[in-house]
Design a protein around this motif. Sequence first.
Motif, short mmCIF file in Angstrom:
data_model
loop_
_atom_site.label_atom_id
_atom_site.label_comp_id
_atom_site.label_asym_id
_atom_site.label_seq_id
_atom_site.Cartn_x
_atom_site.Cartn_y
_atom_site.Cartn_z
N ARG A 102 -67.28 -0.75 129.06
CA ARG A 102 -67.24 -0.16 130.67
C ARG A 102 -66.11 -0.54 131.05
NH1 ARG A 102 -72.86 0.51 131.55
NH2 ARG A 102 -73.33 -1.10 132.52
N ARG B 156 -63.89 -2.03 130.34
CA ARG B 156 -62.70 -2.43 128.68
C ARG B 156 -62.02 -1.12 129.14
NH1 ARG B 156 -65.61 -4.88 123.84
NH2 ARG B 156 -65.73 -6.87 124.73
N GLU B 157 -62.91 0.37 129.69
CA GLU B 157 -62.64 1.64 129.80
C GLU B 157 -62.04 1.76 131.03
OE1 GLU B 157 -66.44 3.68 128.79
OE2 GLU B 157 -65.75 3.74 126.88
N ALA B 158 -62.32 1.04 131.93
CA ALA B 158 -61.75 0.69 133.54
C ALA B 158 -60.61 0.80 132.63
CB ALA B 158 -62.63 -0.08 134.27
N ARG B 159 -60.61 -0.64 132.40
CA ARG B 159 -58.36 -1.41 132.26
C ARG B 159 -57.89 -0.34 131.32
NH1 ARG B 159 -60.43 -7.51 130.03
NH2 ARG B 159 -61.40 -7.82 131.91
N ARG B 160 -58.42 0.50 130.60
CA ARG B 160 -57.44 0.99 129.72
C ARG B 160 -57.21 1.92 130.76
NH1 ARG B 160 -60.63 -0.03 125.22
NH2 ARG B 160 -62.00 1.50 125.50
N LYS B 161 -58.44 3.15 131.38
CA LYS B 161 -57.49 3.83 132.24
C LYS B 161 -56.10 3.26 133.47
CE LYS B 161 -62.06 6.62 131.88
NZ LYS B 161 -62.70 7.47 132.65
N SER B 162 -56.66 2.71 133.75
CA SER B 162 -56.22 2.35 135.11
C SER B 162 -54.16 1.59 134.51
CB SER B 162 -56.37 0.55 135.81
OG SER B 162 -56.59 -0.13 135.14
N ALA C 39 -53.12 3.09 131.82
CA ALA C 39 -52.89 4.24 131.04
C ALA C 39 -51.27 5.33 131.90
CB ALA C 39 -53.90 5.15 130.77
N SER D 182 -48.28 7.13 133.29
CA SER D 182 -48.12 8.02 134.65
C SER D 182 -47.97 9.39 133.21
CB SER D 182 -47.33 7.81 135.47
OG SER D 182 -47.20 9.91 136.27
#
Length: 283
Positions: free
Chosen positions: A210, A212-218, A220, A222
Amino acid sequence: MDIVVNEELKAYIDPLTVEEHEALERSLLAEGCRDALVLWGNVLVDGHNRYGICRKHGLSFQTVQNTRFKSIEDVHLWMIDQHLGRRSISDFQRGVLALRKREIVAERRARGTAAQAPAPAAEAPAEKQAAAAQDALQTREALAKAARLSSSQVVLIEKIQKQGAPGLVAAVKAGAVSINAAAAVATLPAEEQAAAAAAGAQELKQAAKRVREARRKSAAPSPAVDDGATAEDGAVAAAAPEPQATLEALRQRVATLESENAALRQELAALRARLPSPDPAPF
């Protein structure tokens, strides 16, 4: 000689697991204590487990003095180097020992620097910072090499030590979670770390996922600006007309061109009508 067991030295290195201690006991009972116990005066430095097992079963053992020890720091550094040379300890344990060695070396260097006379000319702040950064880099790389780890692994282990809840640290020590996953979980609040550790290895892995996924989203980009696009490109993209408006403009342009083409045809026909007719060809 009465051998003294210093509890601080005994606890300086992580104790053997139950399985490791039982294996050592079987080996000593079968083959005897072949390696001498290392002493500093009458203080036991290396061989606490062997000493305890030998006393329990009445086994004989030998001792050897290390005359190079001048302080408890010398003892600690020697213990660290001895354990770093062994294959039985985990990568996390190697990192912890490397960080301990770094602290001792840094403290000694600080004391040595303070004892030196001040330099005749003050060094520029930028030069001091550059020198300090270079020293830190060299020290980190040297320690990582001595521990047979990468510099990035040492950084992750340091993060776990500084930010990890006790349950998380215990889990990575026990091998229930990887160093990478534990470092990710260590970024969470202490309460969340403790809850994940209490739930077990699977929950720790999910918590790391979770994070790591939050880091990838932040991280990403625009949607309006792709990778490598400049701020100006983004502004142009934001100001670009909608597809429907672009299609309508093209239709109007085509109609205008068709009208102009028809007018040109009419002009050409009028010009041809005003031209004189050619003379008839002779027979």
